[in-house]
Design an enzyme around this catalytic site. Structure first.
Site, PDB file in Angstrom:
ATOM      1  CE  LYS A 113      -4.522  -1.564   0.981  1.00 19.86           C
ATOM      2  NZ  LYS A 113      -5.810  -1.460   1.622  1.00 19.86           N
ATOM      3  CE  LYS A 195      -7.943  -8.245  -3.499  1.00 22.22           C
ATOM      4  NZ  LYS A 195      -9.285  -7.678  -3.529  1.00 22.22           N
ATOM      5  CE  LYS A 198     -14.879  -3.193  -0.717  1.00 26.79           C
ATOM      6  NZ  LYS A 198     -13.796  -2.968   0.207  1.00 26.79           N
TER       7      LYS A 198
HETATM    8  P1  ATP Z   1      -9.718  -2.782  -1.453  1.00 24.20           P
HETATM    9  O1  ATP Z   1      -9.260  -2.749  -2.892  1.00 24.20           O
HETATM   10  O2  ATP Z   1     -10.230  -1.448  -0.941  1.00 24.20           O
HETATM   11  O3  ATP Z   1      -8.753  -3.448  -0.501  1.00 24.20           O
HETATM   12  P2  ATP Z   1     -11.190  -5.250  -1.670  1.00 24.20           P
HETATM   13  O4  ATP Z   1     -11.940  -5.475  -2.940  1.00 24.20           O
HETATM   14  O5  ATP Z   1      -9.892  -5.963  -1.521  1.00 24.20           O
HETATM   15  O6  ATP Z   1     -11.034  -3.691  -1.488  1.00 24.20           O
HETATM   16  P3  ATP Z   1     -11.862  -5.622   1.130  1.00 24.20           P
HETATM   17  O7  ATP Z   1     -12.833  -4.687   1.807  1.00 24.20           O
HETATM   18  O8  ATP Z   1     -10.397  -5.427   1.361  1.00 24.20           O
HETATM   19  O9  ATP Z   1     -12.159  -5.587  -0.462  1.00 24.20           O
HETATM   20  O10 ATP Z   1     -12.246  -7.125   1.483  1.00 24.20           O
HETATM   21  C1  ATP Z   1     -13.521  -7.538   1.931  1.00 24.20           C
HETATM   22  C2  ATP Z   1     -13.571  -9.055   1.865  1.00 24.20           C
HETATM   23  O11 ATP Z   1     -13.673  -9.497   0.510  1.00 24.20           O
HETATM   24  C3  ATP Z   1     -12.339  -9.752   2.451  1.00 24.20           C
HETATM   25  O12 ATP Z   1     -12.777 -10.881   3.177  1.00 24.20           O
HETATM   26  C4  ATP Z   1     -11.545 -10.176   1.224  1.00 24.20           C
HETATM   27  O13 ATP Z   1     -10.731 -11.340   1.482  1.00 24.20           O
HETATM   28  C5  ATP Z   1     -12.661 -10.466   0.219  1.00 24.20           C
HETATM   29  N1  ATP Z   1     -12.237 -10.254  -1.173  1.00 24.20           N
HETATM   30  C6  ATP Z   1     -11.762  -9.096  -1.686  1.00 24.20           C
HETATM   31  N2  ATP Z   1     -11.507  -9.240  -3.005  1.00 24.20           N
HETATM   32  C7  ATP Z   1     -11.830 -10.509  -3.340  1.00 24.20           C
HETATM   33  C8  ATP Z   1     -11.781 -11.265  -4.566  1.00 24.20           C
HETATM   34  N3  ATP Z   1     -11.378 -10.720  -5.699  1.00 24.20           N
HETATM   35  N4  ATP Z   1     -12.182 -12.557  -4.541  1.00 24.20           N
HETATM   36  C9  ATP Z   1     -12.598 -13.117  -3.385  1.00 24.20           C
HETATM   37  N5  ATP Z   1     -12.665 -12.471  -2.204  1.00 24.20           N
HETATM   38  C10 ATP Z   1     -12.290 -11.182  -2.158  1.00 24.20           C
HETATM   39 MG    MG Z   2      -8.531  -5.596   0.167  1.00 27.59          MG
END
Ligand code: ATP
Ligand code: MG
Length: 331
Positions: A113, A195, A198
């Site tokens: 990050k 992956k 968000k």
């Molecule tokens: P950011 O990019 O802001 O980190 P993120 O998409 O990684 O957002 P988080 O809020 O960090 O989302 O994660 C919320 C939950 O979703 C966690 O349990 C994480 O392991 C799961 N998760 C995030 N991205 C994925 C993905 N692509 N596939 C499966 N699980 C996911």
């Molecule tokens: Mg994340």
């Protein structure tokens, strides 16, 4: 019902997407029947990255409403917004005095990050895992569902808990990782080697839980695949990452097996398959969107849910925090 407590949280950094749903949130709904579940919208964590206040406020409410819309029951669980319970920030300070600088320096998420946000490497980004430890330890959680990306942080939470327990006397339950069955890791639709995330700026990379039907289908039609045409799952072929991802999504959403999916689309091309996946996802999300719209029309109800969730969370965490204050010697 098991006596075990599960803690899990999601950051309100953007609208939750298909990856969040299939990898985490769908399991939150299933687990509420078997465990004492404590679920949080981790708004304090999201501040490590600069947020636009008005947008942030809307996203916190949106994330909370989406959790109810997918089926989290506020009576069965404790569903709250992290900042509504001040104990997280309080315990985080105390635990930071039980965390070593070297330990935090080794966290790979901090390294990633700070590379990504080189203009704002703030101390919060560095101490983030301590706040996460506070989230978990406050509720004496037995289990924490985690993806591979969070393993290191959970180990740190355990190390902090052990250090505190040894310095004083048993105070914190040691949380165990909980790897949910059938949880899929969903990849970006536009770069299937990354992956779905968000924080990805490309709107075609992910499908949000609130995207409209035609938008969902359009995004799947644009999904990056390869130049062949057979719908076959092959985990060992990197060039197949796109089609593998679409097969994973299709099977996760429909409950069909990989071979059932391959059979259903045998003799058809990628175009037909992409349309099939898009329609299946749109079908699965239609009810969620409807429920979300119904919920957000009633602001008072949502606020009441938030208040009730915060009260439940506080009632539970105050017991831990009092113990910690006493053991440290605060008057
Ligand atoms: P950011 O990019 O802001 O980190 P993120 O998409 O990684 O957002 P988080 O809020 O960090 O989302 O994660 C919320 C939950 O979703 C966690 O349990 C994480 O392991 C799961 N998760 C995030 N991205 C994925 C993905 N692509 N596939 C499966 N699980 C996911
Ligand atoms: Mg994340």
């Amino acid at each position: 019902m098991s006596e075990k407590t599960i803690f899990s949280a999601i950051q309100p950094t953007n609208t939750p997407h298909l990856g969040n749903y299939l990898g985490a949130l769908k399991n939150w709904v299933l687990m509420q029947n078997d465990y004492n579940c404590i679920y949080s919208v981790a708004d304090l964590h999201a501040v490590t990255i600069r947020q636009v206040p008005a947008k942030f406020r809307a996203q916190i409410r949106e994330t909370y409403a989406i959790l109810i819309a997918i089926g989290i029951d506020i009576k069965k669980t404790t569903l709250f917004v992290q900042s509504h319970n001040p104990h997280h920030a309080e315990l985080s300070w105390l635990l930071s005095c039980y965390t070593q600088f070297g330990e935090l320096s080794r966290m790979t998420q901090f390294k990633d990050k700070s590379e990504k946000h080189s203009e704002n490497i703030n101390a919060g980004l560095f101490t983030y895992p301590v706040l996460q430890a506070a989230d978990i330890l406050l509720y004496q959680a037995d289990l924490v569902p985690i993806g591979a990306d969070q393993k290191q942080h959970l180990e740190l939470s355990r190390d902090i808990a052990v250090r505190f327990n040894n310095a004083h006397s048993p105070t914190f339950t040691l949380p165990e990782p909980h790897i949910p069955q059938n949880s899929a890791r969903i990849m970006s639709l536009s770069s299937p080697d990354k992956k779905m995330s968000k924080s990805d700026e490309n709107p075609n990379a992910s499908v949000s839980l609130l995207d409209e039907r035609d938008v969902i289908i359009k995004k799947f039609k644009r999904a990056v695949t390869d130049s062949s045409s057979e719908i076959v799952y092959n985990e060992n072929a990197p060039e197949k990452a796109g089609i593998n991802n679409l097969i994973s999504i299709y099977t996760a959403v429909t409950g069909k097996s990989i071979s059932e999916c391959e059979k259903e689309f045998s003799g058809k091309g990628y175009g037909d398959f992409k349309l099939g996946v898009g329609e299946a996802v749109a079908d699965a999300f239609a009810d969620i969107r409807g429920e979300y719209e119904r919920l957000t029309a009633d602001k008072e109800y949502l606020e009441a849910c938030m208040r009730e969730g915060a009260e439940k969370a506080l009632k539970c965490s105050v017991k831990t925090l009092r113990k910690v204050y006493k053991k440290i010697g605060l008057v």
